[in-house]
Design an enzyme around this catalytic site. Structure first.
Site, PDB file in Angstrom:
ATOM      1  N   CYS A  76       0.859  -1.186   0.000  1.00 31.75           N
ATOM      2  CA  CYS A  76       0.000   0.000   0.000  1.00 31.75           C
ATOM      3  C   CYS A  76       0.895   1.234   0.000  1.00 31.75           C
ATOM      4  O   CYS A  76       1.723   1.397   0.905  1.00 31.75           O
ATOM      5  CB  CYS A  76      -0.856  -0.046   1.263  1.00 31.75           C
ATOM      6  SG  CYS A  76      -1.843   1.416   1.571  1.00 31.75           S
ATOM      7  N   CYS A 186      -1.142   3.891  -6.447  1.00 27.75           N
ATOM      8  CA  CYS A 186      -1.985   3.229  -5.447  1.00 27.75           C
ATOM      9  C   CYS A 186      -2.191   1.807  -5.941  1.00 27.75           C
ATOM     10  O   CYS A 186      -2.516   1.606  -7.127  1.00 27.75           O
ATOM     11  CB  CYS A 186      -3.322   3.971  -5.326  1.00 27.75           C
ATOM     12  SG  CYS A 186      -4.569   3.089  -4.366  1.00 27.75           S
TER      13      CYS A 186
HETATM   14  N1  DGL Z   1      -3.988   0.592  -1.810  1.00 25.58           N
HETATM   15  C1  DGL Z   1      -3.639   1.800  -1.236  1.00 25.58           C
HETATM   16  C2  DGL Z   1      -2.441   2.492  -1.774  1.00 25.58           C
HETATM   17  O1  DGL Z   1      -1.638   1.871  -2.451  1.00 25.58           O
HETATM   18  C3  DGL Z   1      -4.488   2.515  -0.273  1.00 25.58           C
HETATM   19  C4  DGL Z   1      -5.737   3.064  -0.781  1.00 25.58           C
HETATM   20  C5  DGL Z   1      -6.535   3.664   0.320  1.00 25.58           C
HETATM   21  O2  DGL Z   1      -6.872   2.946   1.256  1.00 25.58           O
HETATM   22  O3  DGL Z   1      -6.846   4.856   0.247  1.00 25.58           O
HETATM   23  O4  DGL Z   1      -2.261   3.659  -1.558  1.00 25.58           O
END
Ligand code: DGL
Length: 265
Positions: A76, A186
């Site tokens: 993430c 993301c």
């Molecule tokens: N999958 C996430 C990232 O790479 C987080 C997205 C989120 O929860 O806002 O930033």
């Protein structure tokens, strides 16, 4: 054989997005056991304060350590950019993080205009600011928060017209600036590539960090002598999710062996 090598690689994300990273790691390191934690109940992280994101990351780390993770992939961008320094300083196992691939985009752009689509939490982080200043100063970075995209992905509304409209609104300012490379900052956005391509066509290169993260995981495990190269034992891939989710099962349907465990945590 060293039993710690059999211990799983742990992954966590605010939800199902980090499975895009898990897929790359699984492709490169198929002998490894894995445990994935999807904190979908608390998604999205991207709009939350740094303190709250840190609190979730600590909880996720403790969960994976209780399952004997030998290394943790913070799958993430938002969690990495806000919490990885803290995690590295406070826990005794290696952490692999993921950041928007600005450096890579800087190498592929020809007109020196790159777009970065990421969460507010990533774009506002100190780490992102630091990375952005490290690339060639003549490159213009056009940042854009992907408002609402994670929520729709978590709800399984990837192909909806609402999604199409939101993606268009996110990309339009970058298209007006004539970008020729687009960074997906993301992990959730990897599941939007077909929809994004419909809007941007083929002349803008999409750049992400998935393969680089998988290679880095391999390098670090190798460096601490914890790569599991045994092909004689059955592997396991456990996915814990704290909310009902059809999309996770859908994403994993072609993988084997995989077990999805829905439970409160
Ligand atoms: N999958 C996430 C990232 O790479 C987080 C997205 C989120 O929860 O806002 O930033």
């Amino acid at each position: 054989m060293n039993t710690i090598k059999r211990n799983p690689i742990g992954f966590f994300d605010s939800g199902i997005g980090g499975t895009s990273i898990w897929q790359e790691v699984n492709k490169l390191l198929p002998n490894e056991n894995t445990i994935y934690l999807a904190d979908s109940k608390n998604a999205p992280y991207g709009q939350k304060s740094k303190e709250k994101i840190l609190e979730y990351c600590i909880k996720n780390t403790e969960f994976l350590l209780n399952k004997n993770a030998k290394i943790i992939v913070v799958a993430c961008n938002t969690a990495t950019t806000n919490a990885i320094n803290y995690l590295r300083e406070n826990y005794d196992i290696p952490f692999i993080g993921i950041e928007p691939a600005i450096k890579k985009a800087g190498l592929v752009t020809k007109n020196k205009k790159i777009g970065v689509l990421a969460t507010k939490g990533t774009i506002n982080s100190k780490l992102f600011e630091k990375t952005s200043t490290k690339i060639d100063h003549s490159i213009k970075i056009i940042e854009q928060v992907g408002y609402g995209l994670v929520e729709l992905i978590e709800n399984g509304e990837i192909d909806s017209s609402k999604m199409e409209k939101l993606i268009y609104e996110c990309l339009d300012p970058m298209l007006k600036e004539n970008i020729d490379a687009l960074v997906l900052g993301c992990t959730h956005y990897a599941y939007l590539v077909p929809q994004i391509k419909k809007i941007i066509g083929n002349h803008i290169q999409i750049v992400d960090s998935g393969l680089a993260v998988a290679k880095q995981t391999q390098r670090v495990l190798n460096g601490v002598n914890l790569l599991n190269s045994s092909t004689s034992e059955k592997t396991f891939n456990h996915f814990y999710i704290n909310k009902k989710s059809k999309i996770l099962v859908e994403i994993l349907k072609n993988y084997n062996p995989v077990e999805v465990i829905e439970k409160e945590f």
